[in-house]
Motif scaffolding. Structure first.
Motif, short mmCIF file in Angstrom:
data_model
loop_
_atom_site.label_atom_id
_atom_site.label_comp_id
_atom_site.label_asym_id
_atom_site.label_seq_id
_atom_site.Cartn_x
_atom_site.Cartn_y
_atom_site.Cartn_z
N SER A 264 -9.31 25.77 22.09
CA SER A 264 -10.57 25.10 22.41
C SER A 264 -10.37 23.58 22.51
O SER A 264 -9.65 22.98 21.71
CB SER A 264 -11.62 25.42 21.35
OG SER A 264 -11.16 25.07 20.06
N THR A 265 -11.01 22.97 23.51
CA THR A 265 -10.87 21.52 23.72
C THR A 265 -12.19 20.82 23.99
O THR A 265 -12.24 19.59 23.93
CB THR A 265 -9.93 21.24 24.92
OG1 THR A 265 -10.49 21.82 26.10
CG2 THR A 265 -8.54 21.79 24.68
N VAL A 266 -13.24 21.56 24.28
CA VAL A 266 -14.50 20.94 24.67
C VAL A 266 -15.03 20.01 23.59
O VAL A 266 -15.52 18.91 23.88
CB VAL A 266 -15.55 22.01 25.03
CG1 VAL A 266 -16.94 21.39 25.19
CG2 VAL A 266 -15.16 22.73 26.32
N ASP B 196 -16.00 27.50 30.16
CA ASP B 196 -14.57 27.19 30.16
C ASP B 196 -13.85 28.36 29.49
O ASP B 196 -14.04 28.62 28.30
CB ASP B 196 -14.34 25.89 29.38
CG ASP B 196 -12.87 25.49 29.32
OD1 ASP B 196 -12.07 26.06 30.09
OD2 ASP B 196 -12.52 24.61 28.52
N SER B 197 -13.04 29.07 30.25
CA SER B 197 -12.35 30.25 29.72
C SER B 197 -10.85 30.04 29.69
O SER B 197 -10.34 29.09 30.30
CB SER B 197 -12.67 31.48 30.58
OG SER B 197 -11.99 31.40 31.82
N PRO B 198 -10.11 30.88 28.99
CA PRO B 198 -8.65 30.74 28.94
C PRO B 198 -8.00 31.03 30.30
O PRO B 198 -8.66 31.61 31.18
CB PRO B 198 -8.22 31.79 27.90
CG PRO B 198 -9.46 32.14 27.17
CD PRO B 198 -10.58 31.98 28.14
N PRO B 199 -6.74 30.65 30.47
CA PRO B 199 -6.01 31.02 31.70
C PRO B 199 -6.03 32.53 31.87
O PRO B 199 -5.85 33.28 30.91
CB PRO B 199 -4.59 30.50 31.43
CG PRO B 199 -4.79 29.37 30.47
CD PRO B 199 -5.92 29.81 29.59
N ILE B 200 -6.23 32.99 33.08
CA ILE B 200 -6.49 34.41 33.32
C ILE B 200 -5.25 35.29 33.19
O ILE B 200 -5.36 36.47 32.85
CB ILE B 200 -7.16 34.60 34.70
CG1 ILE B 200 -7.76 36.01 34.80
CG2 ILE B 200 -6.18 34.30 35.84
CD1 ILE B 200 -8.71 36.18 35.94
N ILE B 201 -4.07 34.76 33.46
CA ILE B 201 -2.87 35.58 33.36
C ILE B 201 -2.45 35.77 31.90
O ILE B 201 -1.93 36.82 31.52
CB ILE B 201 -1.71 34.96 34.18
CG1 ILE B 201 -2.05 35.02 35.68
CG2 ILE B 201 -0.39 35.68 33.92
CD1 ILE B 201 -0.98 34.43 36.57
N ALA B 202 -2.72 34.79 31.07
CA ALA B 202 -2.30 34.84 29.67
C ALA B 202 -3.04 35.90 28.86
O ALA B 202 -2.44 36.66 28.08
CB ALA B 202 -2.47 33.47 29.03
N VAL B 203 -4.37 35.95 29.01
CA VAL B 203 -5.19 36.88 28.24
C VAL B 203 -6.30 37.43 29.14
O VAL B 203 -6.54 36.91 30.23
CB VAL B 203 -5.83 36.21 27.00
CG1 VAL B 203 -4.78 35.88 25.96
CG2 VAL B 203 -6.58 34.94 27.40
N THR B 204 -6.98 38.47 28.67
CA THR B 204 -7.99 39.13 29.50
C THR B 204 -9.37 38.49 29.43
O THR B 204 -10.27 38.90 30.15
CB THR B 204 -8.13 40.61 29.09
OG1 THR B 204 -8.57 40.67 27.72
CG2 THR B 204 -6.82 41.35 29.24
#
Length: 242
Positions: A78-80, A152-160
């Motif tokens: 998280s960075t927001v 803001d979501s995580p990178p899509i390839i890393a996790v679902t």
């Protein structure tokens, strides 16, 4: 407010800030059949600028007079809260498990019309929490109060997580870092969104170094609509925008 990476506040007349405003306009005009309120922002991998894009997009939406909320759903990184200089003691995760009410979790960004919901306590099961029925219902409830919901979501390839969220939001923005991401990774990211029938409203080509009218060295964004055409323009100063 810490203001880290918030160029739309720090330098609102810059070409990059203008690019974010053009991105806002493109999104607003892409809503022909159904109004796009909830937008998930993701990338193929880390470090491509999806959190910076999320924050600045939320700001320009709010600056246009639209009541907007930015939600940090990247539970693993998280960075927001850091970007806006806010507390991350409670957030979306605490709300979803019933520890707090929305009014206790939401925070004022100090930007007019923009509220922030940070990630909160890191849960042991982020994917299950973000794909829960309660999460879907919560997003639907926010539609009554906010014109735009930026996630803001995580990178899509890393996790679902991004896939799961994209399956019940109105649109997805895929941020690609120019010159840093392999073509195969970008294609894979798009395929993962397609698998959950996500509506990809555009691809933001970030960190694109261009040389035009003396502005060499600036980073710009280009927006690719669903038709694949690059949207590009100039502002009144002649600066290149998207």
């Amino acid at each position: 407010m810490e203001g880290r990476n918030l160029i739309t506040i720090e330098d609102p007349r810059s070409p990059i800030a203008e690019a974010y405003r053009t991105l806002r306009t493109n999104i607003q005009f892409s809503s022909f059949d159904k109004k796009i309120q909830s937008i998930v922002v993701t990338s193929s991998g880390p470090g491509e600028g999806k959190s910076t894009t999320s924050a600045n997009l939320a700001i320009v939406m709010a600056q246009s007079g639209s009541k907007t909320i930015l939600i940090d759903c990247d539970q693993r990184k998280s960075t927001v809260h850091k970007t806006f200089g806010l507390s991350n003691e409670i957030g979306i995760s605490d709300l979803l498990v019933g520890k707090v009410d929305f009014k206790d979790a939401v925070q004022d960004s100090k930007v007019e019309n923009l509220d922030i919901l940070t990630a909160g306590t890191r849960p042991p099961n982020p994917s299950e929490l973000l794909s829960s029925k309660k999460m879907k219902e919560f997003i639907d409830e926010l539609r009554e109060e906010y014109e735009y919901i930026i996630i803001d979501s995580p990178p899509i390839i890393a996790v679902t997580d991004a896939q799961l969220i994209a399956s019940f939001t109105d649109g997805a923005l895929l941020v690609i870092s120019s010159g840093e991401v392999e073509r195969a990774a970008a294609i894979k990211a798009k395929e993962l969104l397609d698998k959950v029938n996500a509506k990809i409203i555009g691809i933001v080509l970030n960190k694109l170094e261009v040389s035009e009218k003396g502005y060499y060295g600036y980073y710009y964004q280009y927006y690719y609509g669903k038709d694949g055409d690059r949207k590009k323009g100039k502002n009144k100063s002649g600066e290149v925008a998207i």
